[in-house]
Design a protein around this motif. Sequence first.
Motif, PDB file in Angstrom:
ATOM      1  N   PHE A 234       0.816  -1.214   0.000  1.00  0.00           N
ATOM      2  CA  PHE A 234       0.000   0.000   0.000  1.00  0.00           C
ATOM      3  C   PHE A 234       0.855   1.272   0.000  1.00  0.00           C
ATOM      4  CE2 PHE A 234      -3.266  -3.080   1.100  1.00  0.00           C
ATOM      5  CZ  PHE A 234      -4.271  -2.673   0.224  1.00  0.00           C
ATOM      6  N   THR A 235       2.052   1.201   0.577  1.00  0.00           N
ATOM      7  CA  THR A 235       2.946   2.366   0.524  1.00  0.00           C
ATOM      8  C   THR A 235       3.254   2.715  -0.930  1.00  0.00           C
ATOM      9  OG1 THR A 235       3.908   1.767   2.640  1.00  0.00           O
ATOM     10  CG2 THR A 235       5.193   3.258   1.290  1.00  0.00           C
ATOM     11  N   ARG A 236       3.498   1.668  -1.733  1.00  0.00           N
ATOM     12  CA  ARG A 236       3.754   1.890  -3.160  1.00  0.00           C
ATOM     13  C   ARG A 236       2.585   2.586  -3.851  1.00  0.00           C
ATOM     14  NH1 ARG A 236       6.027  -3.362  -3.321  1.00  0.00           N
ATOM     15  NH2 ARG A 236       4.019  -4.170  -4.044  1.00  0.00           N
ATOM     16  N   LEU A 237       1.396   2.384  -3.321  1.00  0.00           N
ATOM     17  CA  LEU A 237       0.194   2.993  -3.907  1.00  0.00           C
ATOM     18  C   LEU A 237      -0.150   4.304  -3.203  1.00  0.00           C
ATOM     19  CD1 LEU A 237      -1.815  -0.334  -4.151  1.00  0.00           C
ATOM     20  CD2 LEU A 237      -1.097   1.051  -6.108  1.00  0.00           C
ATOM     21  N   ASP A 238       0.782   4.763  -2.334  1.00  0.00           N
ATOM     22  CA  ASP A 238       0.593   6.021  -1.619  1.00  0.00           C
ATOM     23  C   ASP A 238      -0.548   5.970  -0.600  1.00  0.00           C
ATOM     24  OD1 ASP A 238       2.075   8.213  -1.439  1.00  0.00           O
ATOM     25  OD2 ASP A 238       1.004   9.391  -2.955  1.00  0.00           O
ATOM     26  N   ILE A 239      -0.786   4.801  -0.067  1.00  0.00           N
ATOM     27  CA  ILE A 239      -1.856   4.623   0.924  1.00  0.00           C
ATOM     28  C   ILE A 239      -1.217   4.177   2.233  1.00  0.00           C
ATOM     29  CG2 ILE A 239      -3.895   3.232   1.537  1.00  0.00           C
ATOM     30  CD1 ILE A 239      -4.564   5.060  -0.720  1.00  0.00           C
ATOM     31  N   LYS A 240      -1.625   4.861   3.309  1.00  0.00           N
ATOM     32  CA  LYS A 240      -1.077   4.511   4.624  1.00  0.00           C
ATOM     33  C   LYS A 240      -1.845   3.335   5.216  1.00  0.00           C
ATOM     34  CE  LYS A 240       0.871   8.738   6.552  1.00  0.00           C
ATOM     35  NZ  LYS A 240       0.198   9.908   5.961  1.00  0.00           N
ATOM     36  N   SER A 241      -1.127   2.484   5.931  1.00  0.00           N
ATOM     37  CA  SER A 241      -1.805   1.420   6.671  1.00  0.00           C
ATOM     38  C   SER A 241      -1.351   1.541   8.124  1.00  0.00           C
ATOM     39  CB  SER A 241      -1.425   0.056   6.104  1.00  0.00           C
ATOM     40  OG  SER A 241      -0.027  -0.113   6.159  1.00  0.00           O
ATOM     41  N   ARG A 242      -2.056   0.883   9.005  1.00  0.00           N
ATOM     42  CA  ARG A 242      -1.600   0.863  10.394  1.00  0.00           C
ATOM     43  C   ARG A 242      -1.751  -0.551  10.942  1.00  0.00           C
ATOM     44  NH1 ARG A 242      -5.930   1.223  14.055  1.00  0.00           N
ATOM     45  NH2 ARG A 242      -7.916   1.636  13.009  1.00  0.00           N
ATOM     46  N   THR A 243      -1.029  -0.821  12.003  1.00  0.00           N
ATOM     47  CA  THR A 243      -1.098  -2.142  12.625  1.00  0.00           C
ATOM     48  C   THR A 243      -1.586  -1.950  14.056  1.00  0.00           C
ATOM     49  OG1 THR A 243       0.774  -2.786  11.277  1.00  0.00           O
ATOM     50  CG2 THR A 243       0.240  -4.230  13.096  1.00  0.00           C
TER      51      THR A 243
END
Length: 361
Positions: free
Chosen positions: A33-42
Amino acid sequence: MEKRHLDIFTELIKIDAVSGAELPVARYIEQFFTRLDIKSRTDSAFEETKGNSGNVIVEIGGGGEFFLAAHMDTPRSTLGVAPQFLEDRITSDGTTILGVDDRGGLSAILFAAERALLEGRIKPCTLLFTVCEETTLGGSKYFCPGENLRYGYIFDSHMRPGNFVSETCGAMRFTFTFRGKAAHAGISPEKGVNAIQLASAAIARFPFGWINENSNANIGIVNSGRATNVVSDEYIAIGELRTDSVEFGEEKINSVAREFGEIAAGMGGSVEFGYEWEFLPYKVRENEIPYQRLLSAYKREGLEAKGVKSMGGSDANSFNAKGLKAINLGVGAQNPHGNDEFVLYEDLSASARIAYTLITG
Ligand SMILES: [Zn+2]
């Protein structure tokens, strides 16, 4: 099927991540998702599961009111998996599992999300990747939904796409501890009360197997005794009861406990008893939004829709217990957990189309 989807699936199955060791899959998803410019969280689900990762949560457009989910763990290691790309299906070489449960569902969601994001067509929604589904449902039990989240789709049933689990039983785990009195079995057996003897009399009355059409029970673990010359003073029996009715299950196990108590008391012993629900039953009705949206997605993709009732649990049970209406969708993970696991290309592809339709439609 699409080459990009096949690549994602193949990359995922090659990551070894059994329950509690999901970190490398979590990293893969974050980078995806970083490659797609989208943040994720854990999140901190590892506090519950004692594993090395939490659930990975990707909130698109604020998270929306629905989610798609798949689990990151496999029931057995995929280390050294050698996928065989046959004419209509993918299998392992027979020495390991393939990992299609649940990398099939996971790859379908990732592939669909990537496409929808690149096309700018994705709707506000949450993508959720859980830990420890295979062992305790610990990740989904821990998950804290955002306040707008209402319903979701779990890509994790072994059935073929088009089939889905709209209702399940719940499962209760119970323990009976029979207590007797220890004595020397060779010298003064009359001074003892044998817990094995009273447990045997009680367990002979246990309702093993099907109790009714939607309920069954089993004692699967027993433990007692330290030496052949000792009258055993303790006997532990652990089992489970599955049913679609919490009320019925609790009534049934309490009546078994009463009968066991009477038998034990009649023989000079006693019994202690406890239970907890491992997962609760759920039912999503046909007139509800998640059910209706799913039916129209299947129709649009030309799949015959069939809702079924299941005796098994999945992350969907945890989500429903939190008030999120969740349905478990068939992804076609056939012969799950065995070395003969396989998936048809057409099923991987259909799952991805359904995921795409749900997040863009
Ligand atoms: Zn699964």
